[in-house]
Design an enzyme around this catalytic site. Sequence first.
Site: not given
Length: 934
Positions: A524, A527, A600
């Site tokens: 997670d 990015e 999300d």
Amino acid sequence: MASRIGGCRRPFLLLFLLSLASQTAFSWKKDEFRNCNQTPFCKRARSRKPGYCTLIADQVSISDGLLTAKLIPRPIPNQAEGEEDHQQIAKPLLLSVAIYQGGILRLKIDEDPTLDPPKTRFQVPEVVVSEFDETMLWLSRVSTETLDGDSAPSSVVYLSDGYEAVLRHDPFELYVRDKSSKSRLVSLNSHQLFDFEELRVKNEGEEWEERFKGHTDIRPYGPQSISFDVSFYGAEFVSGLPEHATSLALKPTKGPGADDSEPYRLFNLDVFEYLHESPFGLYGSIPLMIALGKSGKTSGFFWLNSAEMQIDVLAEGWNADSGLSLPSDQKRIDTLWMSEAGIVDAFFFAGAGPKDVVSQYTAVTGKPAMPQHFATAYHQCRWNYRDEEDVENVDAKFDEHDIPYDVLWLDIEHTDGKRYMTWDSVMFPHPEEMQKKLAAKGRHMVTIVDPHIKRDDNYYIHKEASEKGYYVKDSSGKDFDGWCWPGSSSYLDVLSPEVRSWFSDKFGFDSYKGSTPSLYIWNDMNEPSVFNGPEISMPRDALHFGGVEHRELHNAYGYFYHMATSNGLVKRGDGKDRPFVLSRAFFAGTQRFGSVWTGDNTADWDHLRASVPMILTLGLSGISFSGADVGGFFGNPEPELLVRWYQLGAFYPFFRAHAHQDTKRREPWLFGERNTKLIRQAIHVRYMLLPYFYTVFRESNTTGLPIMRPLWMEFPSDEATFNNDEAFMVGSSLLVQGIYTERAKHVSVYLPGKELWYDLLSGSQYKGSQTHKLVALEDRIPAFQRAGTIIPRKDRYRRSSTQMVNDPYTLVIALNSSRAAEGELYIDDGKSFEFLQGAYIHRRFVFSNGKLTSLDLTPNNKKSKFTSQTVIERIILLGYSPGPKNALIKPGNEKVEVGLGPLVFETGLGSSSLVVTIRKPSLPVDKDWTVELV
């Protein structure tokens, strides 16, 4: 998981994150992110008019099998003194065109290294697979042709039997055209918007810095953006460019009726509670666009570049005053591509249909990995399951309520102070024992491993990474220090092969203490998310391996982290165990390393609806193993929404429920007996269809085609499918229509094609090429089997898919108007790489003239063998009138009974209608045989 506070311990960090959370806790804050006008390269490119570019292709020749040229400015005649010289190219650019098998064209444009640029521009490594490089066709000659209206000749090269490529010299333009009709399919620089900002050395007094929200980007090499127009001819619509929460058919962003819109942004960001119907970029970026025309003819364009991109889809009439002459007999969609850095490394695709173009794209970036079988089943996740007792209770409740599941997930709170690959010794004191208890039921566990490394000298990963110099550096050359869940954090420089190899080793059982062979990984925040960085991201002037600036690499950072993690699990199992790694960030080629999810999302009907085009777009871009958080990550879904989400999610390729720590608990049994039953039924549908899903996963692994497909992928000539992104296909045999409104009484379903469709759970027949208004049933969403197909099922429900391995199969034959059907079944050991050596069963079932035949599709030269003792215990015939009482099995000349039986056995799942059934034929799945109705 979004940038929200999560139990941080340092007072300063707590204040900082509370401040951040106060700004972002309840809604997406648009002002935290840059728009095009705040992004200089985008603003410059958008302001240019058609005809801006005056480049010509010079010194065109064949060299080392490539068509090569130099791009130079055409002198502007009679330019007045003081008039702006809008052509910024000071030195010639190098152009090369390569042709590959399958009709793929690759265009490269870069600065000339012999002219001493300040540095080498970044080319993204390890995305194009080595097998593709080996398919290059060696050009030996080029023909010339003077196009209508041109004074200079153009160069024409062979692309495939049906297509050829044209390099126009003056003005510079490249396009693919049909060889016989000469009609164009896809072109670059037809509107002469090409611009290439060359790297420079800063002169005294020049201001190159860019500032946003208190952050300064020093831009040491000045502006280095690239932009150009790409046109798709004969196109009815364009699709692609994940990741955006928008429609499957991309809407215009510039031109008449769209002038207030932003371009589609590709810049991996940690975005929470994102808006639907927005061109704003989310967690991943794939610069691939696919165009479909009325005839089904399809084209595609892929720009291999990991810097930030902005792409405009230009509305009809955007260039009304340009004065340029383009072919007027073809409908056309124009687009504008803009990137902050990199080179032009672009691929042109052309095919008879969308499947051809997707297969071409995955020939370049790699076919999707074949997952372990358990990963295709249901996953249960929450931020966070508190402790081992909570895990044990949740696991037991699934059994108590007769709900199968395969994977239980642990989020960041399971660690020792957000130090990944550790365990909280109070909450999870016996991690190995916990995993072994799950494994005893055939279940698995997934733990989270994020890229931010806590800066703590007592943390073994940080200590070693720091000593070895393995972190990303800031612009001054020091280890980059940003804020994330652990507080002060540094980030591994995963562009470096050495760093990736080192990090992969950390997943070994001797390093990751408390891990077992049944534990898999979740990446997670990759990015990468940096809470105190510009746009919650890493500064663009941070430095990576080889002096690469983060601006050049950004969109591929998560890709390389995902790669390292996946390789780590392969290493851990000595190369024998297929990895399972879920990643939030992604780039072109991610499909080779695991699955992704849409991030999300929020518990509302709009996000349920948006999940379908998002997953479809990912599939078109090679990432076939994807899904959305069932129920929505943020917020508390009402029971009806949750049930509808399970009913839809059961058909996602990746099927996982997940929730934020601030939400109410929402395990399937917490919403009353009726809703528990409805959720159980939805999950049972997925487990019933696992043989079909696994077979389609294998098809994806070999062809690159998605699991979940737009209707127009299977019916590319049916214009009624072009704007339909509420329904989808699973493989080529199932059509699913979601229900996206609260308290819906009816749902409209368009069924394409001329053949019948059969309701998946009742067997009711519906005509094709029609829209059907159906009653919205509480217990399921509309799902149909296509006439002419055969679907394999398993009808016995157990605790996990692993426990179903030896259960018998059911074949459901849906007859078409010719009273025929065919389908496939793929089986392997579900976990190892032995299938690559031929250790699998692959059968084709063909029903025709009252006879069902099983044919072997495995190659004769396979190095390994896989056998199975499982049998086919039922054969169901949809659309077959009762008549024959027996069926004859050969070899053996054994007769078995034919009668009427239920389509599904589970009470309440489907109707009680009876269908023609061949009972207990006990046919081996790994042998040739025939069954004839007599």
